[in-house]
Motif scaffolding. Structure first.
Motif, short mmCIF file in Angstrom:
data_model
loop_
_atom_site.label_atom_id
_atom_site.label_comp_id
_atom_site.label_asym_id
_atom_site.label_seq_id
_atom_site.Cartn_x
_atom_site.Cartn_y
_atom_site.Cartn_z
N LEU A 1 0.59 -1.63 0.46
CA LEU A 1 -0.13 -0.15 0.60
C LEU A 1 0.71 1.03 -0.24
CD1 LEU A 1 -2.32 1.00 0.02
CD2 LEU A 1 -2.69 1.68 2.68
N TYR A 2 0.72 1.40 -1.27
CA TYR A 2 1.31 3.33 -1.38
C TYR A 2 1.17 4.57 -0.49
CZ TYR A 2 4.57 1.13 -4.90
OH TYR A 2 5.39 0.65 -6.23
N LEU A 3 1.17 5.30 -0.12
CA LEU A 3 1.05 6.96 -0.39
C LEU A 3 0.96 7.18 -1.34
CD1 LEU A 3 2.34 7.95 3.54
CD2 LEU A 3 0.02 7.34 3.27
N HIS A 4 -0.21 7.90 -2.03
CA HIS A 4 0.30 8.43 -3.47
C HIS A 4 0.57 10.15 -3.81
CE1 HIS A 4 -2.43 7.56 -6.98
NE2 HIS A 4 -1.25 7.84 -7.53
N ARG A 5 0.63 10.36 -2.86
CA ARG A 5 1.65 11.60 -2.44
C ARG A 5 1.68 12.46 -1.03
NH1 ARG A 5 -2.64 15.80 -5.88
NH2 ARG A 5 -1.70 14.82 -7.40
N TRP A 6 2.93 13.33 -1.31
CA TRP A 6 2.49 13.60 0.19
C TRP A 6 1.63 14.87 0.42
CZ3 TRP A 6 7.04 13.87 3.57
CH2 TRP A 6 6.96 15.09 4.92
N ASP A 7 1.32 14.49 2.17
CA ASP A 7 0.91 15.41 1.76
C ASP A 7 1.05 16.59 3.35
OD1 ASP A 7 -1.46 16.80 3.10
OD2 ASP A 7 -2.33 14.84 4.60
N PRO A 8 1.43 17.68 3.41
CA PRO A 8 2.03 18.62 3.79
C PRO A 8 1.35 18.72 4.98
CG PRO A 8 1.10 19.70 1.81
CD PRO A 8 0.91 18.52 1.70
N GLU A 9 0.40 19.11 5.23
CA GLU A 9 -0.81 19.60 6.10
C GLU A 9 -0.87 18.25 7.34
OE1 GLU A 9 -1.74 22.21 5.88
OE2 GLU A 9 -0.70 22.36 3.57
N THR A 10 -0.34 16.64 7.51
CA THR A 10 -0.82 16.05 8.22
C THR A 10 0.65 15.83 8.90
OG1 THR A 10 -2.85 15.22 6.68
CG2 THR A 10 -1.83 13.89 8.86
N PRO A 11 0.49 15.65 10.38
CA PRO A 11 1.37 15.42 10.85
C PRO A 11 1.21 13.96 10.46
CG PRO A 11 0.19 15.87 12.54
CD PRO A 11 -0.84 16.17 11.29
N LEU A 12 2.87 13.52 10.23
CA LEU A 12 3.77 11.89 10.13
C LEU A 12 2.94 11.13 10.72
CD1 LEU A 12 6.74 12.89 8.52
CD2 LEU A 12 4.65 11.73 6.75
N GLN A 13 2.59 11.29 11.69
CA GLN A 13 3.19 10.54 13.05
C GLN A 13 1.39 9.77 13.72
OE1 GLN A 13 4.82 13.17 14.33
NE2 GLN A 13 6.27 13.60 14.65
N GLU A 14 0.06 11.09 12.70
CA GLU A 14 -0.82 10.53 12.54
C GLU A 14 -1.47 9.83 11.44
OE1 GLU A 14 -5.36 12.62 11.44
OE2 GLU A 14 -4.07 13.65 12.24
N THR A 15 -0.58 10.01 10.26
CA THR A 15 -0.29 8.60 8.62
C THR A 15 0.21 6.96 9.24
OG1 THR A 15 0.25 10.70 7.58
CG2 THR A 15 0.78 9.01 6.18
#
Length: 318
Positions: free
Chosen positions: A106-120
């Motif tokens: 399962l990939y993350l399709h693109r970088w999300d600058p708004e969401t903390p990586l800890q949550e992701t």
């Protein structure tokens, strides 16, 4: 080493199903899947956002009867961000489409600058703990974004095993930092668009139609004149050596030792055949150098002339 559920290694090529339900109808999708399997490909890629869900649905139908023998990858969060709720909702919808109990990658399709990586990564850890995913990857991330993600993922006992960047003869930016980073971190590289949106097939030289003429994003991405000059020169080399330019373009990507498996795609079995031929083609050193010289190699990340290009020491067969 990444393996299918039955333990068999993933194939040296991956088939990307982005055209399923878009440029390819169900009959063409079925035929291309069969051709890939006959060629020894057991690695297939799709995404939540492809063709309004038809790509995941059709690929899932094709895979289910031989699930253990196929490595199934999909992506999510191209839209809506990488927050916990969006990840969970999109994964649930994707699973309803493809009908598989779990996905292999399962990939993350693109970088999300708004969401903390800890949550992701907490959300991804939950899916993994539930047996819904085997491995995690990222797509369209810069090298620094990958490294930041590697650090946070480790807090949740997760490892990023794969990256999916754009890479082809006229889009070589990955050579600067992404490929060296992946080599250092032991991350598999599965690049998409080895044909440059169809540019490197040579069809546009003769006035052909396709994404570069109908899609503003692709026309801008591959709109520089030198790129079209490179495509034309590749056609001349291909004619000289008795290959199609599509075959040479894919073989050139596959020849890079930092590439684990290029992602090939097509709208029809006839188009796919040219890319499949690259599986058995080993570029000799002279031919490889000649093809590489047709395009602009990016400068090293530190822009020092004494730093060799990451692709300069590629190992090819005479």
């Amino acid at each position: 080493m990444l393996t299918a559920p039955d333990g068999s290694p993933i194939s040296s090529f991956c088939f990307g199903a982005m055209q399923f339900g878009r440029g390819a109808d169900l009959s063409a999708a079925q035929a291309m899947y069969a051709d890939c399997r006959a060629a020894g490909i057991n690695f297939f890629d799709t995404a939540h956002g492809y063709s309004g869900g038809l790509s995941e649905e059709w690929l899932g139908q094709l895979v289910r009867h031989e699930r253990d023998r196929v490595f199934f990858a999909t992506k999510l969060a191209a839209q809506g961000g990488s927050g916990r709720v969006n990840i969970q909702n999109q994964f649930r919808i994707s699973q309803q489409r493809h009908g598989l109990e779990s996905v292999d990658l399962l990939y993350l399709h693109r970088w999300d600058p708004e969401t903390p990586l800890q949550e992701t990564f907490e959300a991804l850890a939950g899916l993994k703990a539930a047996g819904k995913i085997r491995h995690i990857g990222v797509s369209n991330f810069a090298a620094w974004q990958v490294m930041k993600s590697v650090r946070v993922a480790a807090d949740f006992e997760l490892r990023i095993v794969a990256i999916q960047p754009m890479y082809n003869l006229v889009k070589r930016e990955a050579e600067t930092e992404i490929l060296p980073m992946a080599r250092d971190q032991g991350i598999a590289v599965f690049p998409y668009s080895p044909l440059g949106g169809g540019l490197l097939t040579g069809k546009y030289r003769d006035g052909g139609q396709g994404r570069l003429t109908t899609d503003q994003i692709y026309s801008a991405r591959y709109g520089e004149s030198w790129m079209h000059d490179t495509a034309a020169a590749l056609c001349e080399v291909a004619h000289e050596v008795g290959q199609s330019s599509s075959t040479l373009a894919v073989a050139w990507v596959a020849a890079n030792p930092d590439i684990t498996a290029p992602i090939i795609s097509a709208r029809s079995p006839e188009q796919l055949e040219q890319s499949l031929r690259a599986m058995g083609l080993k570029l000799g050193k002279d031919l490889h150098r000649r093809i590489s010289a047709l395009s602009r190699a990016p400068a090293s990340a530190t822009d020092r002339s004494e730093d060799p290009s990451p692709f300069a020491a590629v190992s090819v067969v005479e």
